[in-house]
Structure formats: C-alpha cells, structure tokens
Design an enzyme around this catalytic site. Structure first.
Site, PDB file in Angstrom:
ATOM      1  N   CYS A 232       0.882  -1.181   0.000  1.00  0.00           N
ATOM      2  CA  CYS A 232       0.000   0.000   0.000  1.00  0.00           C
ATOM      3  C   CYS A 232       0.913   1.223   0.000  1.00  0.00           C
ATOM      4  CB  CYS A 232      -0.909   0.009   1.233  1.00  0.00           C
ATOM      5  SG  CYS A 232      -1.862  -1.498   1.472  1.00  0.00           S
ATOM      6  N   ALA A 233       1.737   1.306  -1.040  1.00  0.00           N
ATOM      7  CA  ALA A 233       2.877   2.239  -1.043  1.00  0.00           C
ATOM      8  C   ALA A 233       2.476   3.704  -1.087  1.00  0.00           C
ATOM      9  CB  ALA A 233       3.794   1.920  -2.224  1.00  0.00           C
ATOM     10  N   GLY A 236       4.877   6.782  -1.424  1.00  0.00           N
ATOM     11  CA  GLY A 236       6.153   6.118  -1.223  1.00  0.00           C
ATOM     12  C   GLY A 236       7.075   6.569  -0.121  1.00  0.00           C
ATOM     13  N   GLY A 237       6.557   7.232   0.912  1.00  0.00           N
ATOM     14  CA  GLY A 237       7.434   7.649   2.016  1.00  0.00           C
ATOM     15  C   GLY A 237       8.228   6.498   2.607  1.00  0.00           C
ATOM     16  N   LYS A 238       7.544   5.397   2.888  1.00  0.00           N
ATOM     17  CA  LYS A 238       8.220   4.244   3.500  1.00  0.00           C
ATOM     18  C   LYS A 238       9.015   3.453   2.444  1.00  0.00           C
ATOM     19  CE  LYS A 238       4.750   4.065   7.123  1.00  0.00           C
ATOM     20  NZ  LYS A 238       3.861   5.076   6.558  1.00  0.00           N
ATOM     21  N   ASP A 256       0.088  -0.140  -5.381  1.00  0.00           N
ATOM     22  CA  ASP A 256      -1.036   0.614  -4.815  1.00  0.00           C
ATOM     23  C   ASP A 256      -2.207   0.505  -5.777  1.00  0.00           C
ATOM     24  OD1 ASP A 256      -1.117   2.761  -2.363  1.00  0.00           O
ATOM     25  OD2 ASP A 256      -2.653   3.187  -3.865  1.00  0.00           O
ATOM     26  N   ASP A 283      -4.464  -3.375 -10.418  1.00  0.00           N
ATOM     27  CA  ASP A 283      -5.695  -3.196 -11.187  1.00  0.00           C
ATOM     28  C   ASP A 283      -6.485  -4.511 -11.313  1.00  0.00           C
ATOM     29  OD1 ASP A 283      -3.954  -4.469 -12.883  1.00  0.00           O
ATOM     30  OD2 ASP A 283      -3.748  -2.782 -14.275  1.00  0.00           O
ATOM     31  N   ASP A 301       1.153  -1.389   4.900  1.00  0.00           N
ATOM     32  CA  ASP A 301       0.863  -0.140   5.620  1.00  0.00           C
ATOM     33  C   ASP A 301      -0.609   0.152   5.315  1.00  0.00           C
ATOM     34  OD1 ASP A 301       1.068   2.227   6.989  1.00  0.00           O
ATOM     35  OD2 ASP A 301       2.000   3.320   5.343  1.00  0.00           O
ATOM     36  N   CYS A 354      -1.582   3.924  10.934  1.00  0.00           N
ATOM     37  CA  CYS A 354      -1.394   5.174  11.693  1.00  0.00           C
ATOM     38  C   CYS A 354      -2.645   5.414  12.539  1.00  0.00           C
ATOM     39  CB  CYS A 354      -1.068   6.344  10.785  1.00  0.00           C
ATOM     40  SG  CYS A 354      -2.239   6.628   9.451  1.00  0.00           S
TER      41      CYS A 354
END
Length: 404
Positions: A232-233, A236-238, A256, A283, A301, A354
């Site tokens: 679940c990018a 792309g922070g992680k 994603d 998709d 995530d 989060c």
C-alpha cells in the site's frame, strides 16, 4: 500581535472551503499561501497556523461562539473572534468584531474545558470509541497529545548523505535541527521553516517524515539484495526509506490501487537516487497472485482511520464517519488475507497503521493469525506507539514470520 485585514480574509475564505465545501485543509492552505506574492514568511505562517488552529478546535470555538454548521461568513468571523480572544489578541474595531463578548468567551471556555469532548474538540462518537478501546485515562492523555501541533521531522536519505552532513548543510541555510534519541535517521527542526525550497530537498538529501513513521521500515528488517513488496505504497514515504536501508541493492516492488500516487513515487525516487524501485498498480488480483510465495519481506501499511495522525490532519476528525471505520476494518482484514500470500516461507511481514485503536491494530493481527491464511505465520513482536508517550504520531506495527 496586530491583525491584518487581508490575512484574516484569507483565513475566513479557507475555513469556508474546509467547513462548508469539504475541501482538505492542507490543499486549501497550499492555495491560500499563493494568494499574495508580497506576503513574507510570517504572513504565510499566520494564515496557515490560524486556519489549522480553528479547524482543530472547531467544536469548541463553535460552541463558545454559539454558531452551528453550515457556517456563514458571520459565523466564521465569530469563531475567529473566539480564537483571537483566547490567544490574547486585541480585536481591531472592524464591523465583524462589533459587540464581541470578550469576558463571556473566557468564562465559557473555562466551563467547557471541564468536558473532554469540548475541551479536545472531537465528535461524540470518536470520544466514546477512544474511551471504550483505550480506557478513559489513556484516551484523555492521547487525544490531548493528538491536538498538539506536530513537529517537523526530516528523514535523512542515506543513499546520498549522512545525518551530520545534512544538519551542517541546513545550518548554512539558517535552519537549525537536532538529533532524536532512538530515531537513527531523524532530524527535528528547532523552528518551523519551508524546507521544500532548500537545495538539500531539491537534491533528494531528505524527506519530511514523522519519527513514528520512520520506525516502520526498520521494523521490516530488510537487507540489501532482498525482494521486498510495499503493498500500500501510496506516494512512497516508506518505500524510499526501505530503498535507502537496502542501499539500492535488490528489488522493491511498490504497489497501490491508485496509479497516480505511484507516479508521484517515481518522481520522488528519481530525486532520492533510489534505483531499485519498480511500481505496479493493483488493477486486478493477478498482480498479487504473480507474487505468491516470492517476497522476502512484505509491508502492509494498511488504510485506516488515521486517528494517530490528527496532529497533522486535524480536519480528518470532522470528515471521518463511524460507518467508514467499520468498512475499513473489513478492508484491513481482506488485505492481510490476500497480500500475506506474497511472503515466501521464512520471510517476514509487517502490518502497520497510523491508528491508535486496538480494533484496527492488534485485534486485526489476532484475527489473521487464527484464520486459514494466518496459520502459517508466527507472531514475532509489535510496537504500539502512542502520541502522549512518544511525542510523535500514533502508530502501530506488528512483525510476523512465515514458517519455513
């Protein structure tokens, strides 16, 4: 502090869009800050911080001002007057502030501050849920912490620099930072500043990422040369943090359901000098099935309520609905069931959110481990990060290992 008419008008215009038209606060503020090129950094800070402040305390200020949604402009000026009065700012003699009952505002504030849902400005249902899941004592401390303004935390990009070098370069730009104990890649800004305009940012030396969020990639226990899937990018922070920990060796597949977020990730990866990232839009289920039993590490995530990041998204508590929370819990479990199948025997999986709610966190992991898909996994450890203890965002992460 002296109030300037054009800045106050910008705040009222922003609040109209956020409260009455359902626009996202961060996007509205980005637009407001472009309104007048003559505004200096102090002017822009006033517009952004005042707007966020009134959004954060909407329920409390509306109750004191005795106004109800949808707010017309007069209502918003009344709420603005409450904000200014409680901040100790002298109201100018503008028509919007005529007959503002300053003493009554302070008295009403003292009265309402004894009731948590008003004091912390939260919808009844979130207040009830928080107390039910965390207990009254912990929830009271947690929601208070989640109403504090978030610090600006940077994550150094170790593909390009070190924490010490980055700190020195920012110092040369009059931006002072400090190291954080137990957060090896983090620098905290001593004062708020526009870090995105620096050469260091343009050259990909850092990303803005909360300290709690920085713990997730470490938790995944990646090594150079592995095949890692970030399921679940998003933007792309992680993913970028994982790339730096892998030293650009091995393969990261960032996935994603939203292709536009993956386009943003590609742009960020280029700036970061992260060359081992491949993006794949989900998709169809085929995209997942192709990777069954093929990944050394899988990060989920998961989409969640976002209750752990209210400090930086204060408008989300007004947008969140109880029905969404029930739907998202179903989605979380579905994702765990499907995406966990990509982990190869002996590989590891991290489930993260989060959120601070056990029903989205440890209860989801427990449910998964007792299911058919979860019987091949062993629980290794988890980390329940609460904002009032850490000083940063509320987060949860669990590490599971697939039996060899």
């Amino acid at each position: 502090m002296r109030l300037h008419r054009n800045l106050c008008f910008a705040v009222i215009d922003g609040l109209t869009l956020i409260f009455n038209e359902g626009k996202y606060a961060d996007k509205v503020i980005q637009q407001l800050l472009k309104r007048d090129k003559r505004w200096g950094s102090r002017d822009r800070a006033f517009v952004a911080e005042t707007t966020y402040d009134i959004v954060r305390w909407k329920r409390l200020y509306a109750e004191i001002a005795e106004v109800k949604e949808p707010f017309d402009r007069d209502n918003l000026w009344r709420m603005f007057a409450v904000w200014a009065t409680l901040k100790g700012i002298k109201l100018p003699d503008w028509k919007y502030f005529e007959n503002t009952p300053t003493r009554k505002i302070k008295g009403r504030f003292d009265e309402l501050s004894k009731i948590r849902k008003f004091k912390e400005a939260i919808p009844d249902w979130i207040d009830n849920l928080g107390e039910k899941e965390l207990g009254a004592a912990v929830w009271t401390k947690e929601i208070e912490a989640l109403n504090e303004q978030a610090d600006v935390i940077l994550r150094v990009n170790t593909l390009k620099t070190t924490k010490e070098k980055l700190q020195a370069e920012l110092f040369d730009n009059d931006i002072e930072t400090e190291f954080l104990a137990n957060y090896p890649y983090a620098l905290k800004l001593k004062d708020r500043a526009n870090v995105f305009s620096t050469e260091a940012f343009k050259n990909g030396l850092f990303e803005v990422q909360d300290a709690s969020s920085q713990k997730v990639a470490d938790f995944l226990d990646v090594k150079p040369g592995m095949r890692v899937v970030d399921t679940c990018a998003g933007a792309g922070g992680k993913t970028l943090h994982i790339a730096s920990l892998m030293e650009n060796k091995g393969q990261i597949i960032a996935m994603d359901i939203y292709a536009n977020k993956l386009h943003e990730l590609k742009r960020r990866a280029k700036r970061n000098g992260a060359h081992n990232i491949e993006t794949r839009a989900i998709d169809s289920t085929k995209v997942i099935k192709k990777l069954y039993d093929k990944a050394d590490r899988v990060l989920i995530d998961a989409p969640c309520s976002g209750l752990g990041v209210l400090r930086r998204n204060p408008d989300s508590k007004w947008k969140l609905e109880e029905s969404f929370l029930e739907k998202i819990k179903t989605t979380q479990q579905d994702i765990l069931q499907q995406y966990s199948r990509m982990v190869k025997p002996g590989g590891k999986l991290v489930y993260a959110t989060c959120s601070v709610l056990p029903s989205e966190n440890q209860q989801q992991v427990e449910k998964f481990l007792t299911s058919e898909s979860g019987k091949d996994f062993i629980f290794v450890k988890d980390d329940k990060v609460l904002s009032h203890k850490s000083g940063y965002d509320g987060f949860y992460m669990a590490l599971l290992e697939k039996k060899a």
